[in-house]
Design a protein around this motif. Structure first.
Motif, PDB file in Angstrom:
ATOM      1  N   LEU A  23       0.825  -1.209   0.000  1.00  0.00           N
ATOM      2  CA  LEU A  23       0.000   0.000   0.000  1.00  0.00           C
ATOM      3  C   LEU A  23       0.862   1.263   0.000  1.00  0.00           C
ATOM      4  CD1 LEU A  23      -2.837   1.098  -0.020  1.00  0.00           C
ATOM      5  CD2 LEU A  23      -2.838   1.036   2.459  1.00  0.00           C
ATOM      6  N   MET A  24       1.871   1.301   0.854  1.00  0.00           N
ATOM      7  CA  MET A  24       2.757   2.478   0.878  1.00  0.00           C
ATOM      8  C   MET A  24       3.560   2.598  -0.412  1.00  0.00           C
ATOM      9  SD  MET A  24       2.325   4.594   3.163  1.00  0.00           S
ATOM     10  CE  MET A  24       3.758   5.624   2.976  1.00  0.00           C
ATOM     11  N   ASN A  25       3.977   1.453  -0.984  1.00  0.00           N
ATOM     12  CA  ASN A  25       4.685   1.495  -2.270  1.00  0.00           C
ATOM     13  C   ASN A  25       3.822   2.152  -3.340  1.00  0.00           C
ATOM     14  OD1 ASN A  25       6.956   0.218  -1.277  1.00  0.00           O
ATOM     15  ND2 ASN A  25       6.446  -1.761  -2.130  1.00  0.00           N
ATOM     16  N   ILE A  26       2.548   1.780  -3.382  1.00  0.00           N
ATOM     17  CA  ILE A  26       1.642   2.350  -4.383  1.00  0.00           C
ATOM     18  C   ILE A  26       1.465   3.839  -4.151  1.00  0.00           C
ATOM     19  CG2 ILE A  26      -0.750   2.361  -5.198  1.00  0.00           C
ATOM     20  CD1 ILE A  26      -0.740  -0.702  -4.760  1.00  0.00           C
ATOM     21  N   VAL A  27       1.249   4.237  -2.906  1.00  0.00           N
ATOM     22  CA  VAL A  27       1.044   5.659  -2.590  1.00  0.00           C
ATOM     23  C   VAL A  27       2.292   6.474  -2.939  1.00  0.00           C
ATOM     24  CG1 VAL A  27       0.684   7.307  -0.706  1.00  0.00           C
ATOM     25  CG2 VAL A  27      -0.697   5.227  -0.823  1.00  0.00           C
ATOM     26  N   VAL A  28       3.455   6.003  -2.484  1.00  0.00           N
ATOM     27  CA  VAL A  28       4.707   6.714  -2.764  1.00  0.00           C
ATOM     28  C   VAL A  28       4.970   6.759  -4.265  1.00  0.00           C
ATOM     29  CG1 VAL A  28       7.229   6.561  -2.510  1.00  0.00           C
ATOM     30  CG2 VAL A  28       5.758   6.287  -0.519  1.00  0.00           C
ATOM     31  N   GLY A  29       4.691   5.665  -4.963  1.00  0.00           N
ATOM     32  CA  GLY A  29       4.911   5.617  -6.402  1.00  0.00           C
ATOM     33  C   GLY A  29       3.998   6.556  -7.175  1.00  0.00           C
ATOM     34  N   ILE A  30       2.733   6.624  -6.787  1.00  0.00           N
ATOM     35  CA  ILE A  30       1.801   7.516  -7.487  1.00  0.00           C
ATOM     36  C   ILE A  30       2.166   8.976  -7.236  1.00  0.00           C
ATOM     37  CG2 ILE A  30      -0.594   8.315  -7.544  1.00  0.00           C
ATOM     38  CD1 ILE A  30      -1.407   5.356  -7.194  1.00  0.00           C
ATOM     39  N   LEU A  49       5.185  13.962  -9.006  1.00  0.00           N
ATOM     40  CA  LEU A  49       6.357  14.800  -8.745  1.00  0.00           C
ATOM     41  C   LEU A  49       7.381  14.687  -9.881  1.00  0.00           C
ATOM     42  CD1 LEU A  49       7.945  16.642  -6.796  1.00  0.00           C
ATOM     43  CD2 LEU A  49       8.808  14.565  -5.694  1.00  0.00           C
ATOM     44  N   GLY A  50       7.662  13.458 -10.313  1.00  0.00           N
ATOM     45  CA  GLY A  50       8.629  13.250 -11.392  1.00  0.00           C
ATOM     46  C   GLY A  50       8.179  13.880 -12.699  1.00  0.00           C
ATOM     47  N   SER A  51       6.902  13.722 -13.028  1.00  0.00           N
ATOM     48  CA  SER A  51       6.374  14.327 -14.257  1.00  0.00           C
ATOM     49  C   SER A  51       6.479  15.844 -14.208  1.00  0.00           C
ATOM     50  CB  SER A  51       4.912  13.935 -14.458  1.00  0.00           C
ATOM     51  OG  SER A  51       4.814  12.564 -14.696  1.00  0.00           O
ATOM     52  N   LEU A  97      12.492  17.668 -20.003  1.00  0.00           N
ATOM     53  CA  LEU A  97      13.018  16.331 -20.275  1.00  0.00           C
ATOM     54  C   LEU A  97      11.886  15.333 -20.489  1.00  0.00           C
ATOM     55  CD1 LEU A  97      15.753  16.104 -17.505  1.00  0.00           C
ATOM     56  CD2 LEU A  97      16.094  16.568 -19.918  1.00  0.00           C
ATOM     57  N   SER A  98      12.168  14.345 -21.291  1.00  0.00           N
ATOM     58  CA  SER A  98      11.266  13.219 -21.480  1.00  0.00           C
ATOM     59  C   SER A  98      12.120  11.965 -21.495  1.00  0.00           C
ATOM     60  CB  SER A  98      10.510  13.358 -22.796  1.00  0.00           C
ATOM     61  OG  SER A  98       9.685  12.240 -22.992  1.00  0.00           O
ATOM     62  N   VAL A 106      12.011   8.011 -10.104  1.00  0.00           N
ATOM     63  CA  VAL A 106      12.827   9.199  -9.805  1.00  0.00           C
ATOM     64  C   VAL A 106      12.066  10.131  -8.859  1.00  0.00           C
ATOM     65  CG1 VAL A 106      13.854  11.290 -10.801  1.00  0.00           C
ATOM     66  CG2 VAL A 106      14.196   9.083 -11.917  1.00  0.00           C
ATOM     67  N   GLY A 107      10.803  10.373  -9.157  1.00  0.00           N
ATOM     68  CA  GLY A 107       9.990  11.220  -8.285  1.00  0.00           C
ATOM     69  C   GLY A 107       9.834  10.628  -6.895  1.00  0.00           C
ATOM     70  N   ALA A 108       9.646   9.314  -6.814  1.00  0.00           N
ATOM     71  CA  ALA A 108       9.488   8.651  -5.512  1.00  0.00           C
ATOM     72  C   ALA A 108      10.778   8.701  -4.697  1.00  0.00           C
ATOM     73  CB  ALA A 108       9.028   7.213  -5.710  1.00  0.00           C
TER      74      ALA A 108
END
Length: 82
Positions: A30-37, A42-44, A52-53, A67-69
């Motif tokens: 659950l925390m992985n999903i939250v941090v990843g989303i 943030l990364g985008s 950058l793309s 990267v954002g996470a």
């Protein structure tokens, strides 16, 4: 519905990877999903600011979210130490 499922998968993978990079282990699904989303947002945003793309498709989304996470986990760790 497919977009939500894809976001959950990308978020889970990105959060897990960021947890491995920053702490040496994941934080639970659950925390992985939250941090990843949150990391994906943030990364985008950061990559957009820099013009950058990384890549397109699922691979690019996972890299951007990871990267954002990692940045998110770094900032949280610094705030906890304060």
């Amino acid at each position: 519905m497919e977009g939500i499922f894809t976001s959950l998968i990308v978020g889970g993978v990105a959060g897990w990877l960021a947890g491995l990079i920053m702490r040496g282990s994941g934080q639970g699904i659950l925390m992985n999903i939250v941090v990843g989303i949150i990391g994906g947002v943030l990364g985008s945003w950061l990559f957009g600011l820099m013009g950058l793309s990384i890549a397109s498709g699922m691979t690019g989304a996972i890299i951007t979210a990871t990267v954002g996470a990692v940045i998110l986990l770094f900032l949280v760790s610094k705030l906890k130490k304060s």
